[in-house]
Design a protein around this motif. Structure first.
Motif, PDB file in Angstrom:
ATOM      1  N   GLN A  82      -9.572  -0.479   9.809  1.00 49.01           N
ATOM      2  CA  GLN A  82     -10.556  -0.404   8.005  1.00 49.01           C
ATOM      3  C   GLN A  82      -9.693  -2.013   7.263  1.00 49.01           C
ATOM      4  N   LEU A  83      -9.044  -2.152   7.846  1.00 54.07           N
ATOM      5  CA  LEU A  83      -8.847  -3.393   7.132  1.00 54.07           C
ATOM      6  C   LEU A  83      -9.495  -4.999   8.100  1.00 54.07           C
ATOM      7  N   ALA A  90      -1.639  -5.546  11.425  1.00 51.73           N
ATOM      8  CA  ALA A  90      -1.124  -4.087  10.592  1.00 51.73           C
ATOM      9  C   ALA A  90       0.548  -3.680  10.525  1.00 51.73           C
ATOM     10  N   THR A  91       1.534  -3.420  11.758  1.00 52.64           N
ATOM     11  CA  THR A  91       2.477  -2.970  11.570  1.00 52.64           C
ATOM     12  C   THR A  91       3.590  -3.495  10.393  1.00 52.64           C
ATOM     13  N   GLU A  92       3.186  -5.184  10.157  1.00 51.45           N
ATOM     14  CA  GLU A  92       3.862  -6.063   9.227  1.00 51.45           C
ATOM     15  C   GLU A  92       3.593  -5.402   7.686  1.00 51.45           C
ATOM     16  N   ALA A 101       0.774   4.103   4.595  1.00 53.88           N
ATOM     17  CA  ALA A 101      -0.872   3.869   4.603  1.00 53.88           C
ATOM     18  C   ALA A 101      -1.712   3.683   3.655  1.00 53.88           C
ATOM     19  N   VAL A 102      -1.620   4.153   2.989  1.00 58.95           N
ATOM     20  CA  VAL A 102      -2.588   4.020   1.796  1.00 58.95           C
ATOM     21  C   VAL A 102      -2.163   3.157   1.052  1.00 58.95           C
ATOM     22  N   ALA A 107      -3.006  -2.152  -1.911  1.00 56.53           N
ATOM     23  CA  ALA A 107      -2.271  -3.595  -2.135  1.00 56.53           C
ATOM     24  C   ALA A 107      -3.603  -4.560  -1.743  1.00 56.53           C
ATOM     25  N   TRP A 108      -3.659  -4.108  -0.082  1.00 56.63           N
ATOM     26  CA  TRP A 108      -4.774  -4.817   0.041  1.00 56.63           C
ATOM     27  C   TRP A 108      -5.349  -5.083  -0.331  1.00 56.63           C
TER      28      TRP A 108
END
Length: 111
Positions: A82-83, A90-92, A101-102, A107-108
């Motif tokens: 998605q990003l 992604a893990t960070e 994840a939501v 935040a993104w």
């Protein structure tokens, strides 16, 4: 007459270490005269570092310790897809948002 800034003041330090750290931080706020451009040399660097770590801990941020959060591989894949970020990023991000994840995507999106 009451002092309007009294509510903004933190409680006085209880332990000797806390008083030493508070003194070191207060020394940073002391204005220097124009003829003395150099930084004060009487600062206790260890006390300042300890005070900064305590402030970070109080605000939930730590500069030395990372969160030990287990992340689901499916969440990593979702965030990567998605990003458009790497798996490590992604893990960070997931660890920073307690594996949610939501929350990462919200935040993104906020920037």
């Amino acid at each position: 007459m009451s002092n309007p800034d009294a509510s903004d003041q933190p409680p006085p330090p209880q332990s000797a270490e806390d008083r030493k750290a508070a003194s070191a931080l207060a020394a940073l706020d002391t204005p220097t005269d124009a003829s003395s451009a150099a930084a004060p040399t009487n600062l206790d660097q260890e006390a300042v570092s300890k005070a900064m770590r305590a402030l970070n801990a109080a605000h939930g941020t730590s500069t030395t310790a990372k969160k030990n959060v287990k992340v689901d591989a499916a969440d990593v894949a979702l965030v990567v897809d998605q990003l458009d970020v790497t798996k490590s990023k992604a893990t960070e991000l997931l660890k920073a948002h307690d594996g949610d994840a939501v929350a990462v995507m919200r935040a993104w999106a906020r920037g």
